[in-house]
Design a protein around this motif. Structure first.
Motif, mmCIF file in Angstrom:
data_model
loop_
_atom_site.group_PDB
_atom_site.id
_atom_site.type_symbol
_atom_site.label_atom_id
_atom_site.label_comp_id
_atom_site.label_asym_id
_atom_site.label_seq_id
_atom_site.Cartn_x
_atom_site.Cartn_y
_atom_site.Cartn_z
ATOM 1 N N ARG A 31 0.863 -1.190 0.000
ATOM 2 C CA ARG A 31 0.000 0.000 0.000
ATOM 3 C C ARG A 31 0.892 1.231 0.000
ATOM 4 O O ARG A 31 1.804 1.319 0.819
ATOM 5 N N ASP A 32 0.611 2.152 -0.866
ATOM 6 C CA ASP A 32 1.350 3.426 -0.891
ATOM 7 C C ASP A 32 2.863 3.211 -0.979
ATOM 8 O O ASP A 32 3.642 3.946 -0.362
ATOM 9 N N GLY A 33 3.269 2.170 -1.674
ATOM 10 C CA GLY A 33 4.694 1.970 -1.922
ATOM 11 C C GLY A 33 5.443 1.231 -0.831
ATOM 12 O O GLY A 33 6.679 1.246 -0.816
ATOM 13 N N ALA A 34 4.723 0.593 0.079
ATOM 14 C CA ALA A 34 5.408 -0.138 1.150
ATOM 15 C C ALA A 34 4.584 -1.352 1.562
ATOM 16 O O ALA A 34 3.379 -1.414 1.308
ATOM 17 N N VAL A 36 2.600 -3.101 4.204
ATOM 18 C CA VAL A 36 1.900 -2.763 5.456
ATOM 19 C C VAL A 36 0.963 -3.914 5.807
ATOM 20 O O VAL A 36 0.589 -4.704 4.945
ATOM 21 N N HIS A 58 15.704 5.272 2.411
ATOM 22 C CA HIS A 58 15.184 4.864 1.101
ATOM 23 C C HIS A 58 14.427 3.555 1.212
ATOM 24 O O HIS A 58 14.904 2.604 1.841
ATOM 25 N N TYR A 59 13.241 3.469 0.587
ATOM 26 C CA TYR A 59 12.430 2.241 0.581
ATOM 27 C C TYR A 59 11.659 2.195 -0.734
ATOM 28 O O TYR A 59 10.951 3.140 -1.080
ATOM 29 N N ARG A 60 11.852 1.117 -1.487
ATOM 30 C CA ARG A 60 11.085 0.946 -2.728
ATOM 31 C C ARG A 60 10.663 -0.522 -2.841
ATOM 32 O O ARG A 60 11.394 -1.417 -2.411
ATOM 33 N N PRO A 76 7.273 -0.395 7.233
ATOM 34 C CA PRO A 76 7.464 0.544 8.341
ATOM 35 C C PRO A 76 6.813 0.107 9.655
ATOM 36 O O PRO A 76 7.216 0.560 10.721
ATOM 37 N N GLN A 77 5.817 -0.782 9.572
ATOM 38 C CA GLN A 77 5.143 -1.194 10.803
ATOM 39 C C GLN A 77 5.728 -2.512 11.297
ATOM 40 O O GLN A 77 6.055 -3.391 10.507
ATOM 41 N N TRP A 347 13.731 4.433 7.382
ATOM 42 C CA TRP A 347 12.647 5.422 7.458
ATOM 43 C C TRP A 347 13.097 6.750 8.024
ATOM 44 O O TRP A 347 12.288 7.661 8.192
#
Lengths: 368, 265
Positions: A31-34, A36, A58-60, A76-77, A347
């Protein structure tokens, strides 16, 4: 305890058994590039073929042709937002006619939640959060309510990212405890082991196949590869003495020049537990809502005591974070507060690397 | 809902200076709560709502807009003298607004370029924040401010306590909302790490970068953010213009913006 093999084509059965047992399932999704955690009902919801490319700041996500659902390191979570909510109402107060207060504790809705795709670092972090929120001082009711009904399906990490260093902290990449079920994902399917009684019940319902020698060998090779591809490390497991001996190290001032003091690191950290209390009175003054919200040692309010901000600059805020996380946690919880997930590196908007900073303070005195 | 009108309600005024009037809408958009609010405080001057009595003494004066004319300079003194507690609302009142860009340029030349009869325009060379002219008791930042901020301030004043200042970075709100960081995951030039919260991380929630409309947060590291934006491939002058936008008149943004627009350190 090893319990058997689940072919890839039968993964949906795991979700079906969990649903039948009354669990709502959360799993990884892009979702939204990550990556989750979000609600999933069918295996097709999982991020098949997704890979994460992580570096400092950087995260892709890259989409590949791989059949794997869990061929990424993390997003990130961690589990933190699911048990220690980012913002939640704790109680409501209402003024009564006689001037007294009527207090109402607000509890999270009771819900059985199964989380699919939990990493070893996340489990280690959850164990630390348990120590804090379910500690000797008594259970935090909101945390305890969410924690009690959590069913954890771990997946051994086959593809650590460039920022991962769980080998260095001793927390991964293989999940060793704290799960109900643990999966080892291979191209052909999953080696399933149970880690709790309720995990064993779910595994029994799955009618697993025997694990072949090939699958066992592939799992061992994959685990070795996941270990050896990590190249970051902390300069030691217990840095308490060296950190507190270097409180005036020039590196603290240097990192403060780069640090935004934005709190992204502490927010994505799966073990950070600081929060602020937020009181929101109703406009008529007759009622009030008391909430807590994630706070950060990088905010001004975190060190504000009546009439004084103890840590007014970024140098002392960064130093507080690192010396607590890697130092005084040992006295508080018997281990470091870092599980090597690398989130604070990826992050951080400006890519500050906790392993570099710790090394500079702990071993770099001669470099200065 | 109780709308019993309190006796001896505190009196309030909403004054407008150089602004778009948008911040006053945060009162008018309260809906039902506007009735409750006017039962708690008596609005004696609020031109946008039809109440005109600018010289009336009040307990709370809300001031929208920047000081941009010689009449403004004189009028803000009268407002201050007639108010117990003065609250500056919005980017114009707290930092001079977008129109403070003229402070960094030849404002008279702009007027000559834009208006057919520039002689009718009487404006100062500068557009400045209210606090540069009179003592301000509370600043509510934002372009525009929102109803939640106004309600929190009024409620605190009615309780007789100092309103809490919200000055954390937008990143904190973003993470509490579990929004995926648009700078790290998309490479967008987000101003969130130096910007004051209050908006609820509105723009990142919709997948775009923050453009700093709530002004500088406390302890903003504009230099480190500027270097990071350069690392994302953005030209220094373009980075400078991101600082020199709605809150260009806020000193940390003025300084960071000029340094990059003009390329000197």
């Amino acid at each position: 305890m090893e319990t058997g093999f689940l072919p890839r084509g039968r993964f949906q059965e795991l979700l079906a058994v969990l649903h039948r047992s009354g669990y709502r399932c959360l799993g990884p999704q892009v979702r939204d590039g990550a990556i989750v955690y979000a609600a999933i009902s069918v295996a097709e919801d999982l991020p098949r073929g997704a890979r994460d490319h992580q570096a400092a700041g950087h995260y892709r996500i890259e989409q590949t042709a791989s059949p794997r659902y869990f061929g990424w390191a993390n997003g990130p979570q961690a589990l933190k937002p699911l048990v220690f909510a980012p913002q939640e109402v704790l109680w409501r107060a209402r003024r009564q006619a006689d001037g007294g207060l009527e207090l109402h504790q607000e509890m999270p809705p009771a819900e059985r939640l199964a989380v699919i795709g939990v990493r070893a670092c996340d489990l280690a972090a959850l164990a630390l959060q348990d120590r804090h929120f379910l500690g000797a001082a008594g259970d935090d009711p909101h945390y305890a309510a969410r924690r009690a009904e959590l069913f954890l399906v771990a997946v051994h990490c086959s593809d650590p990212s460039d920022v991962c260093f769980c080998v260095s902290t001793g927390d991964g990449p293989q999940a060793s405890s704290g799960f109900d079920l643990a999966l080892c994902e291979l191209d052909s399917g999953f080696i399933v082991e149970s880690g709790s009684d309720r995990g064993a019940v779910v595994a029994a319902e799955l009618k697993l196949e025997a694990v072949g020698a090939d699958a066992r060998a592939a799992a061992a090779r994959q685990a070795d590869a996941a270990r050896t591809r990590q190249h970051r490390s902390l300069p030691g497991r217990d840095l308490r003495a060296v950190l507190f001996a270097n409180l005036e190290h020039p590196r603290w001032g240097e990192v403060a020049g780069r640090c935004l003091a934005c709190g992204n690191c502490t927010s994505v950290c799966p073990t950070c537990f600081c929060h602020a209390s937020v009181e929101t009175p109703a406009l008529d003054g007759g009622a009030s809502v008391h909430a807590r919200a994630w706070d950060s040692c990088f905010s001004q309010g975190h060190s504000y005591i009546h009439g004084l901000t103890v840590r007014s600059d970024t140098r002392t805020r960064y130093r507080q974070w690192l010396t607590h996380k890697l130092g005084s946690w040992h006295g508080q919880f018997g281990r470091s507060g870092c599980v090597g997930c690398g989130r604070c590196i990826s992050w951080c908007p400006v890519g500050i690397d906790i392993t570099e900073e710790a090394a500079a303070v702990c071993t770099g005195a001669a470099d200065e | 809902m109780s709308t019993v009108v309190a006796k001896d309600r505190p009196r309030a005024a909403v004054h407008k200076f150089a602004s778009c009037d948008g911040c006053q809408l945060a009162f008018l958009n309260l809906g039902e709560d506007l009735l409750l609010l006017s039962s708690l405080v008596e609005f004696v001057h609020f031109a946008e709502a039809g109440l005109v009595n600018p010289e009336a003494p009040v307990d709370i004066a809300f001031v929208e807009g920047s000081i941009g004319t010689i009449r403004d300079v004189e009028r803000i003194q009268r407002v201050r003298a007639r108010s117990r507690y003065l609250v500056a609302i919005g980017a114009c009142a707290t930092a001079g607004g977008l129109q403070a860009l003229r402070n960094l340029a030849d404002g008279q030349a702009w007027i000559a370029d834009v208006y057919a009869s520039p002689g009718y325009v009487e404006s100062l060379e500068t557009s400045t924040a209210v606090a540069q002219h009179v003592k301000v008791d509370l600043e509510l930042w934002g372009c525009p401010v929102n109803s939640r901020q106004l309600i929190a301030a009024v409620r605190a004043l009615l309780f007789g306590v100092v309103p809490l200042e919200e000055h954390d970075k937008v990143c904190m709100e973003c993470k509490r909302a579990q929004v995926v960081c648009v700078m790290v995951a998309q490479g967008l030039p987000c101003m969130g790490p130096v910007t004051r919260t209050g908006c609820g991380a509105l723009c990142p929630s919709f997948g775009r970068d923050c453009y700093a409309c709530y002004g500088p947060a406390e302890n903003p590291n504009t230099e480190a953010l500027g270097r990071r934006l350069e690392g994302l491939g953005i030209a220094p002058a373009a980075i400078g213009r991101r600082f020199l936008a709605i809150n260009n008149g806020a000193p940390p943004f003025t300084e960071a913006g000029l340094r990059r627009v003009h390329g000197h350190d």
